[in-house]
Each structure stands twice: as structure tokens, then as C-alpha cells.
Design a protein around this motif. Structure first.
Motif, PDB file in Angstrom:
ATOM      1  N   CYS A  21       1.048  -0.880   0.217  1.00  0.00           N
ATOM      2  CA  CYS A  21      -0.158  -0.109  -0.392  1.00  0.00           C
ATOM      3  C   CYS A  21       0.974   1.055  -0.033  1.00  0.00           C
ATOM      4  CB  CYS A  21      -0.902   0.009   1.253  1.00  0.00           C
ATOM      5  SG  CYS A  21      -2.521  -1.189   0.886  1.00  0.00           S
ATOM      6  N   GLN A  70      -9.571  -4.834   4.347  1.00  0.00           N
ATOM      7  CA  GLN A  70      -9.646  -3.892   3.913  1.00  0.00           C
ATOM      8  C   GLN A  70      -8.225  -3.513   3.729  1.00  0.00           C
ATOM      9  OE1 GLN A  70     -10.628  -2.308   8.104  1.00  0.00           O
ATOM     10  NE2 GLN A  70     -12.914  -2.074   7.537  1.00  0.00           N
ATOM     11  N   ARG A  74      -7.398  -0.900   0.301  1.00  0.00           N
ATOM     12  CA  ARG A  74      -6.990   0.070   0.741  1.00  0.00           C
ATOM     13  C   ARG A  74      -5.743  -0.014  -0.670  1.00  0.00           C
ATOM     14  NH1 ARG A  74      -6.028  -0.071   6.024  1.00  0.00           N
ATOM     15  NH2 ARG A  74      -8.341   0.524   6.538  1.00  0.00           N
ATOM     16  N   GLN A  77      -7.531   0.796  -4.805  1.00  0.00           N
ATOM     17  CA  GLN A  77      -7.843   1.957  -4.493  1.00  0.00           C
ATOM     18  C   GLN A  77      -6.887   2.988  -5.348  1.00  0.00           C
ATOM     19  OE1 GLN A  77      -9.400   3.037  -0.576  1.00  0.00           O
ATOM     20  NE2 GLN A  77     -11.776   3.296  -1.944  1.00  0.00           N
ATOM     21  N   SER A  78      -5.515   2.132  -4.356  1.00  0.00           N
ATOM     22  CA  SER A  78      -4.105   3.230  -5.015  1.00  0.00           C
ATOM     23  C   SER A  78      -3.773   2.990  -6.167  1.00  0.00           C
ATOM     24  CB  SER A  78      -3.354   2.873  -3.869  1.00  0.00           C
ATOM     25  OG  SER A  78      -2.059   3.591  -4.333  1.00  0.00           O
TER      26      SER A  78
END
Length: 115
Positions: A21, A70, A74, A77-78
């Protein structure tokens, strides 16, 4: 190799996901580079992330812990901010599967909250 090793080790997978992430959030070329690297079956890391995020637990395996799930989202999403990654996400069916997955997750949370 770490991806395969971390499959049965939730703490290692969580650490790997946190690193990933941060890597993709702070390094634009990293998002593109993840498409170039694949596993033995030819799946790029983004495809593996999608598969893990959308997977349902099969007995006797326990479902993925919510914080780890989650982290997967995440990271996705990035990654979705790069055109190359969006292409992989669209081909994977991730976007179309998200509503039913969210519904399943919400139903599971509701069942856990009821006495």
C-alpha cells in the motif's frame, strides 16, 4: 514469492499488504511495475490482489480478517489511479463484483451484531 508464502500466514500477509500500500501510494512508477511482474501462472500482482479481495473463504479456511481485507481494497484503490492498473481491474471483473461483495460483507456484519 512472498505472496505465495504469505497465503497461510495472516501476519505476514498484513505486513506485505501494508508495504505494498505504501509502495504504490508514494511511487507512481511502482503502480505500472506491478503489472510487469507475474507469478508462475502468469498472473500479475494486481490480478492476485483482486482474486484475494473477491475470494470467499472455503471450509476449512476461515474468512479473511476485515482489517486485512480492507488493506487489499486500499491497495487496489491506490492502484486504480494508474491507467495500466485500471485496465487490469476492469478486465478482472473487480468493479462489477464490488456491489455484491459489499452486500455480503454488510450482511455478515449485521449477523455478527445481532444477539
Amino acid at each position: 514469492q512472498l505472496w505465495a508464502i504469505s497465503r497461510g500466514a495472516p501476519a505476514l500477509r498484513r505486513a506485505l499488504m501494508q508495504l505494498l500500500c505504501n509502495y504504490v501510494a508514494h511511487c507512481a512508477p511502482a503502480k505500472c511495475s506491478l503489472i510487469a511482474y507475474s507469478d508462475a501462472r502468469g498472473r500479475c500482482l494486481i490480478a492476485l490482489l483482486v482474486r484475494a479481495a473477491l475470494a470467499e473463504a472455503r471450509p476449512p479456511a476461515a474468512p479473511m480478517a476485515l482489517p486485512l481485507w480492507q488493506l487489499h481494497w486500499r491497495c487496489l484503490q491506490s492502484l486504480a489511479t494508474a491507467a495500466e492498473s485500471r485496465t487490469v481491474l476492469l478486465r478482472s471483473g473487480c468493479i462489477g463484483a464490488a456491489p455484491s461483495l459489499a452486500h455480503r460483507l454488510l450482511l455478515g456484519a449485521k449477523e455478527r451484531d445481532e444477539p
